[in-house]
Design a protein around this motif. Structure first.
Motif, mmCIF file in Angstrom:
data_model
loop_
_atom_site.group_PDB
_atom_site.id
_atom_site.type_symbol
_atom_site.label_atom_id
_atom_site.label_comp_id
_atom_site.label_asym_id
_atom_site.label_seq_id
_atom_site.Cartn_x
_atom_site.Cartn_y
_atom_site.Cartn_z
ATOM 1 N N UNK A 47 37.140 47.777 45.889
ATOM 2 C CA UNK A 47 37.627 47.873 44.521
ATOM 3 C C UNK A 47 38.945 48.614 44.418
ATOM 4 N N UNK A 48 39.109 49.607 45.242
ATOM 5 C CA UNK A 48 40.308 50.435 45.179
ATOM 6 C C UNK A 48 41.404 49.928 46.112
ATOM 7 N N UNK A 50 42.175 46.936 46.979
ATOM 8 C CA UNK A 50 42.858 45.702 46.611
ATOM 9 C C UNK A 50 44.247 45.963 46.024
ATOM 10 N N UNK A 51 44.371 47.026 45.232
ATOM 11 C CA UNK A 51 45.677 47.307 44.632
ATOM 12 C C UNK A 51 46.714 47.655 45.693
ATOM 13 N N UNK A 54 47.592 44.360 47.552
ATOM 14 C CA UNK A 54 48.482 43.463 46.818
ATOM 15 C C UNK A 54 49.892 44.025 46.728
ATOM 16 N N UNK A 136 37.683 42.290 42.158
ATOM 17 C CA UNK A 136 38.732 42.798 41.284
ATOM 18 C C UNK A 136 39.728 41.725 40.865
ATOM 19 N N UNK A 137 39.837 40.664 41.640
ATOM 20 C CA UNK A 137 40.705 39.579 41.201
ATOM 21 C C UNK A 137 39.862 38.415 40.676
ATOM 22 N N UNK A 138 38.684 38.776 40.166
ATOM 23 C CA UNK A 138 37.805 37.831 39.469
ATOM 24 C C UNK A 138 37.234 36.714 40.340
ATOM 25 N N UNK A 139 37.171 36.951 41.636
ATOM 26 C CA UNK A 139 36.529 35.971 42.510
ATOM 27 C C UNK A 139 35.225 36.602 43.003
ATOM 28 N N UNK A 165 34.332 31.798 40.108
ATOM 29 C CA UNK A 165 35.596 32.417 39.750
ATOM 30 C C UNK A 165 35.559 32.648 38.249
ATOM 31 N N UNK A 168 38.841 35.374 32.403
ATOM 32 C CA UNK A 168 38.804 36.305 31.276
ATOM 33 C C UNK A 168 38.829 35.514 29.988
#
Lengths: 175, 148
Positions: A47-48, A50-51, A54, A136-139, A165, A168
């Motif tokens: 969760x952390x 990923x930022x 990216x 976190x990227x909705x996958x 997937x 939002x």
């Protein structure tokens, strides 16, 4: 891009991880429980992470699940573990694949005691990281170990299965 | 010249604001919160009225983040919005002469600092306001290198 990032020694990482798993095993008498905990911890890490991933890899949105798999194996593993992994065994509708890791740095100095060989997935943290990061990227994916050289299998294999997937959406207020 | 940075989390609340880059903007913290919320809404409306292009439909991850407002320009300032795949928005307010590429580049740097100092801080709870001196320092260093 990989040369710029900070590096720590593989020994430090694998030994730290080793003590960490040993501690978890001491606190829980059940190896299944340890698997779950490793998965959960990994997911929080993902969760952390990923930022950072990216921002440093400068990756933009992926076109399909295949590209996601490639990015995980070629960039994700390279960036955080220093090894690349192979993607293989796609199912027919491209929703499930396997990641093969050749030299898993986490298990470098490890030999599992016999009573744990059938129950413990030593590197289960990795599954959690993959799941948490993609979440976190909705996958949404499910991720689990299929084989591990520590258990005497020929290779280390992680299965990643796409669940959905998520888009939002903004719901209308109720009238 | 840069005036201010705002960071808005994926739910639309302001998690960080820094107007100390120059003394040109003064904004009360409550107003900043409201502004961030309003911007988030405008952004989401703007992305909904963005026509779908054939190319965009091909993207599976991040389709929910169809580009909305990227830049707002006025006679006296420019605002650039850099939205990342995890839904966080980084806003930078600069003077009109600043090229957009530079603003974009600065925000990409801010994102890296965010990854290093915010995500990796075990005491930071996700989606909560960012109050960390190390993060502040890193931002200062990025925008005011001459001080260091």
């Amino acid at each position: 891009m990989f040369s710029k990032s900070e590096k720590i020694s593989v020994e430090l990482l694998s030994l730290t991880y080793g003590t960490f798993v040993a501690r978890l095993l001491k606190e829980n008498d059940n190896a299944e429980e340890v698997n779950l905990q490793l998965h959960k911890i990994g997911s929080n890490i993902g969760n952390r992470l990923i930022d950072e991933f990216l921002s440093k890899s400068r990756k933009t949105a992926c076109k399909d699940f295949r590209e996601i798999a490639d990015v995980i194996a070629k960039y994700g593993f390279k960036m955080y573990l220093g090894v690349t992994a192979e993607v293989a065994k796609w199912n027919e509708d491209d929703t499930q694949f396997s990641i093969y890791i050749e030299n898993n740095p986490l298990s470098e100095f490890v030999m599992l005691p016999i009573h744990l060989q059938q129950t413990l997935w030593y590197s289960n943290l990795l599954c959690g990281v993959i799941k948490g990061a993609l979440e976190k990227i909705n996958v949404m994916v499910e991720c689990e170990f299929k084989q591990d050289t520590l258990r005497g299998h020929d290779s280390t294999e992680i299965i990643v299965k796409l669940v959905e997937i998520v888009e939002d959406r903004y719901e209308d207020d109720e009238m | 010249m840069h005036f201010a940075i705002f960071i808005i989390n994926s739910h639309g609340s302001l998690v960080y604001d820094n107007t100390a880059l120059s003394d040109k903007i003064k904004i009360k913290s409550n107003d900043a919160l409201r502004l961030a919320g309003t911007f988030h809404t405008m952004h989401s409306i703007s992305s909904q009225i963005t026509p779908e292009s054939a190319e965009e439909e091909k993207f599976i991850a991040g389709t929910h983040l169809r580009d909305g407002i990227q830049t707002i320009e006025s006679d006296s300032f420019k605002l650039h919005c850099y939205q990342v795949l995890t839904g966080i928005k980084f806003l930078l307010v600069s003077d009109v002469s600043t090229p957009e590429t530079e603003m974009h580049h600065m925000l990409a740097e801010v994102y890296q600092i965010y990854g290093d100092f915010v995500s990796k801080n075990p005491f930071y709870e996700q989606d909560m306001p960012i109050r960390m001196t190390k993060f502040d320092k890193a931002i200062e260093k990025l925008f005011m290198p001459s001080y260091y």
